[in-house]
Design an enzyme around this catalytic site. Structure first.
Site, mmCIF file in Angstrom:
data_model
loop_
_atom_site.group_PDB
_atom_site.id
_atom_site.type_symbol
_atom_site.label_atom_id
_atom_site.label_comp_id
_atom_site.label_asym_id
_atom_site.label_seq_id
_atom_site.Cartn_x
_atom_site.Cartn_y
_atom_site.Cartn_z
ATOM 1 N N CYS A 47 8.324 11.023 1.807
ATOM 2 C CA CYS A 47 8.289 10.978 3.260
ATOM 3 C C CYS A 47 7.032 11.668 3.760
ATOM 4 O O CYS A 47 6.418 12.463 3.050
ATOM 5 C CB CYS A 47 9.516 11.666 3.827
ATOM 6 S SG CYS A 47 11.003 10.814 3.341
ATOM 7 N N HIS A 84 19.046 10.709 -4.245
ATOM 8 C CA HIS A 84 18.970 11.744 -3.207
ATOM 9 C C HIS A 84 20.101 11.735 -2.181
ATOM 10 O O HIS A 84 19.970 12.372 -1.135
ATOM 11 C CB HIS A 84 17.639 11.618 -2.440
ATOM 12 C CG HIS A 84 16.442 11.829 -3.287
ATOM 13 N ND1 HIS A 84 15.344 10.981 -3.259
ATOM 14 C CD2 HIS A 84 16.147 12.782 -4.185
ATOM 15 C CE1 HIS A 84 14.439 11.427 -4.113
ATOM 16 N NE2 HIS A 84 14.887 12.510 -4.686
ATOM 17 N N ASP A 120 16.069 18.017 -5.581
ATOM 18 C CA ASP A 120 14.940 17.375 -6.246
ATOM 19 C C ASP A 120 13.625 18.081 -5.910
ATOM 20 O O ASP A 120 12.795 18.303 -6.780
ATOM 21 C CB ASP A 120 14.877 15.907 -5.780
ATOM 22 C CG ASP A 120 14.071 15.051 -6.719
ATOM 23 O OD1 ASP A 120 14.095 15.320 -7.922
ATOM 24 O OD2 ASP A 120 13.413 14.113 -6.234
ATOM 25 N N TYR A 139 16.981 1.560 -4.214
ATOM 26 C CA TYR A 139 17.010 3.020 -4.081
ATOM 27 C C TYR A 139 18.422 3.566 -4.198
ATOM 28 O O TYR A 139 19.269 3.286 -3.350
ATOM 29 C CB TYR A 139 16.401 3.388 -2.726
ATOM 30 C CG TYR A 139 16.265 4.877 -2.456
ATOM 31 C CD1 TYR A 139 15.949 5.777 -3.460
ATOM 32 C CD2 TYR A 139 16.421 5.363 -1.165
ATOM 33 C CE1 TYR A 139 15.797 7.129 -3.195
ATOM 34 C CE2 TYR A 139 16.272 6.714 -0.875
ATOM 35 C CZ TYR A 139 15.966 7.597 -1.911
ATOM 36 O OH TYR A 139 15.817 8.932 -1.639
#
Ligand code: ADP
Ligand code: SF4
Length: 697
Positions: A30, A174, A266, A171
């Site tokens: 991001c 997370h 993470d 995806y």
């Protein structure tokens, strides 16, 4: 024969229909720019490609309006209208010979849909699991919803190809998307074919992978990013689950990208986790698939990277933060310049860009986010404009960055520092508990300065205004940058108290005092002393000093007007870890409380809501409230402007904390800005000094 010791990192890696030119892989990250700052974002990614990352990915890309994560700003692929913006990025990445990847995300439970307003969807009826507790619930998907989702995902794959992407991700990492939510028993309470056993929980992933492989039809590679362990035992995605997933689906995509738990697990900061901290979770998974494997771990050491590949743990060196701190990391390793890597310090200021919806910035790399807006580059500097020489006073992050950048621009520069060491606040703060990696801010700049003939550094050289003016005439300095830093206030002025706090009868310390070695109970240590820390700063310093004093045996009570300790560190994803660490250490936490004065045995406090007063026992008070610029030198020089002509001086500029105390990242950025704008400062400019993406009406 190639004698590069890291040759293994430079090998080509085939995957699907593609060949990566080396093993350096910029994983999705991001950046707070997303769909809003199209060209700024594209150029940021392009510089990574230029710096040698073989694969450069987007962050999570929203694939449909029914699952969006406003107010966060990510790229979008809701419909065809979003394709051109992404094409700008893929073209810029391809310009530099890299492969472009897109991470398609249906955010599911993670998207409160504050903009589209439709009810979010997930495996189960549950409140949305975002970073803010939005009063929104997701509804359980019906089979028809799942069919819709599969169609929308296919459409997004098609659009990705149209936009020029070479790699399309499904995806599942997370806890940020529906694939993860379906996989995890924590979120998936279904009793149909999509819930219960791991075979059922992976059904959606299987379908999306097969759909994606079909849809790309050999025109692109398919990747899968997946959480390998949620660290919740059987209540979450477990190692056994992932082994089962790889056993069943291991050969479907062309590449696997392994991540840990949630994003907070993470992207751990250096204060809470070492480089390569994920190795133990990823080890052994590669053996379960013949497809190449990407892994991350805040890698900045080429030795660690090469070992991970040689030992067969991973095939690609995945990096988000190391590629932000040094977009040229691969080129430097390839050219045998590994010692020139600008190492990530693990502070997560980059993450705060996403959390505050502002363009990504980096403590180590001030050009991050400024590639298009201001035309800054991490390695390439505009040649100097004039044959001028510059005196930089103060060698903290601002002075170091200014001197280095001026030197790289070709300006003859002298950097003077009053103390016996370079680094200013980073040299001091890096000695505090958990912050040792921050010394890299100094290490990188010192090693660069050593290579720059145009820059001379002098230690133990405190400068007065008289000395600056006389050395300007003697040595011909045309310009002076004053980077003399700041000092913490000892009067309690800050956010809560905008006037001095009345304290008497108990010793008061500032962070500067403690960093200089003073201790509440006297030296060498303060065991048994009861110390109150009043934290009205809300970033890391209050919590770190609590750790320091507790480690030394003090009883510590941390008082803060905020509702939680170190409240701003929510934006660096550290707050929960800081609170846990302080509680584990038995630091007493008094939140929503302010100090209002002293009392017989310590301090008077007040509840920030009701004003109700209380008392806490304390032998000493540490005030972490705000700082004042050390700007007396700058002010005196500015006041003596009429003497500049005689001394041959054209400008005097305060930069960094000496201008306005802020983060280390802000000081580094100011140092770079000074060097970039030295010929034409923009502080008095009427025009906006950087480019913006404007909506065409
Ligand atoms: P910043 O974050 O803005 O770089 P720092 O506080 O980290 O600020 O660094 C300021 C540096 O300037 C310190 O190392 C300090 O010793 C040095 N300094 C302050 N005043 C003078 C002075 N008059 N002459 C030379 N060095 C100075
Ligand atoms: Fe690393 Fe900090 Fe830069 Fe992020 S902001 S890349 S954590 S140095």
């Amino acid at each position: 024969m190639n004698d590069n010791p890291y040759q293994v990192l430079l090998e080509e890696v085939p995957f699907g229909p593609l060949v990566a030119r080396n093993r350096f892989f910029q994983v999705p990250h991001c950046n707070g720019m997303g769909y809003r700052d199209v060209r700024a974002h594209a150029d940021m990614r392009a510089v990574k490609a230029q710096g040698g990352w073989a694969v450069v990915c987007t962050e999570q890309a929203e694939i449909h309006y029914s699952s969006e994560i406003t107010p966060f700003i990510e790229v979008r692929l809701w419909d065809d209208a979003d394709i051109p913006a992404l094409e700008v990025m893929t073209e810029r990445i391809h310009d530099h010979g890299s492969l472009a990847g897109i991470e398609l995300a249906y955010n599911g439970l993670n998207g409160p849909n504050l903009s589209s307003r439709v009810a979010p969807m997930g495996p189960t009826h549950l409140p949305v699991a975002g970073f803010v507790d939005d009063p929104v619930q997701a509804r359980a998907m019906t089979l028809r919803d799942i069919a819709n989702l599969r169609r929308w995902h296919r459409q997004a794959v098609r659009r990705s190809l149209q936009a020029g992407f070479d790699l399309v991700y499904v995806y599942g990492g997370h806890a940020l998307g529906v694939v993860h939510h379906f996989l995890s028993p924590r979120y998936n309470h279904r009793t149909d074919a999509y819930g219960g056993s791991v075979e059922n929980r992976m059904r959606l992933l299987r379908e999306l992978l097969i759909d994606t492989v079909e849809e790309v039809d050999g025109a692109a590679a398919v990747g899968c990013r997946i959480t390998v362990d949620e660290l919740l035992g059987d209540s979450g995605i477990s190692r056994e689950d992932i082994e089962a997933v790889l056993g069943e689906l291991g050969e479907i995509p062309d590449l696997w990208d392994f991540v840990m738990g949630s994003w907070e697990d993470d992207s751990v900061t250096s204060r809470f986790g070492p480089e390569g901290g994920q190795e133990k979770y990823v080890t052994g998974l590669k053996a379960l698939t013949s497809k190449p494997v990407v892994g991350v771990g805040r890698f900045t050491s080429p030795d660690t990277m090469a070992r991970m590949v040689r030992q067969g743990v991973i095939d690609f060196i995945g990096a988000a933060r190391p590629s932000i701190a040094d977009p040229y990391l691969p080129v430097k390793i390839a050219e045998g310049r590994a010692e020139e890597i600008r190492e990530c310090i693990g502070c997560n200021i980059c993450v705060s860009g996403d959390f505050t919806m502002s363009p990504i910035r980096c403590t180590q790399n001030p050009s991050m986010g400024e590639e298009w807006r201001r035309g800054w580059h991490p390695e390439i500097y505009r040649r100097r404009h004039a044959d001028e020489s510059v005196l930089v006073v103060g060698a903290g992050p601002a002075g170091l960055e200014a001197a280095m950048s001026l030197g790289k621009r070709g300006y003859s520069t002298v950097l003077v520092e009053q103390s016996r060491q370079l680094g200013g606040r980073v040299a001091r703060e890096a000695r505090l508990p958990g912050l040792s990696a921050w010394i890299r801010v100094l290490d990188y700049r010192r090693s660069q300065l050593d290579r720059l003939d145009q820059v001379d550094c002098y230690l133990e050289s405190a400068m007065t205004a008289d000395e600056v003016l006389s050395s300007a005439s003697e040595y011909g300095f045309d310009r002076v940058a004053v980077a003399t830093g700041s000092l913490w206030r000892s009067d309690g002025v800050g956010r809560w108290h905008t006037g001095p706090l009345p304290i008497s009868g108990l010793p008061v310390f500032t962070p500067d005092d403690l960093m200089a070695g003073e201790r509440p109970g006297g030296l060498p240590h303060s065991a048994g002393t009861r110390v109150a820390i009043f934290d009205d700063d809300h970033y890391y310093m209050g919590g770190v000093l609590a750790e320091l004093l507790r480690n030394e045996g003090c009883e510590v009570v941390l008082v803060t007007p905020a509702v939680m300790v170190s409240s701003w560190t929510v934006n660096t994803m550290e707050q929960h870890r800081i609170a846990a660490r302080l509680l584990d250490m038995e630091v007493e936490l008094r939140c929503s409380t302010t100090v209002v004065g002293s009392s017989e045995g310590g301090l008077r406090t007040a509840c920030t809501y009701t004003g109700k007063e209380g008392e806490i026992k304390a032998d000493a008070l540490v005030l972490v409230t705000s700082r004042l610029p050390e700007d007396s030198l700058a002010r005196e020089l500015l006041a003596r402007r009429e003497e500049w002509d005689g001394a041959g001086l054209k400008s005097v500029t305060a930069i960094g904390d000496a201008l306005a105390p802020g983060t280390i990242a802000a000081a580094v950025w100011e140092g770079r800005r000074y060097a970039e704008e030295i010929e034409a400062p923009t502080d008095d400019s009427d025009a906006t000094p950087f480019r913006r993406e404007l909506t065409a009406l």
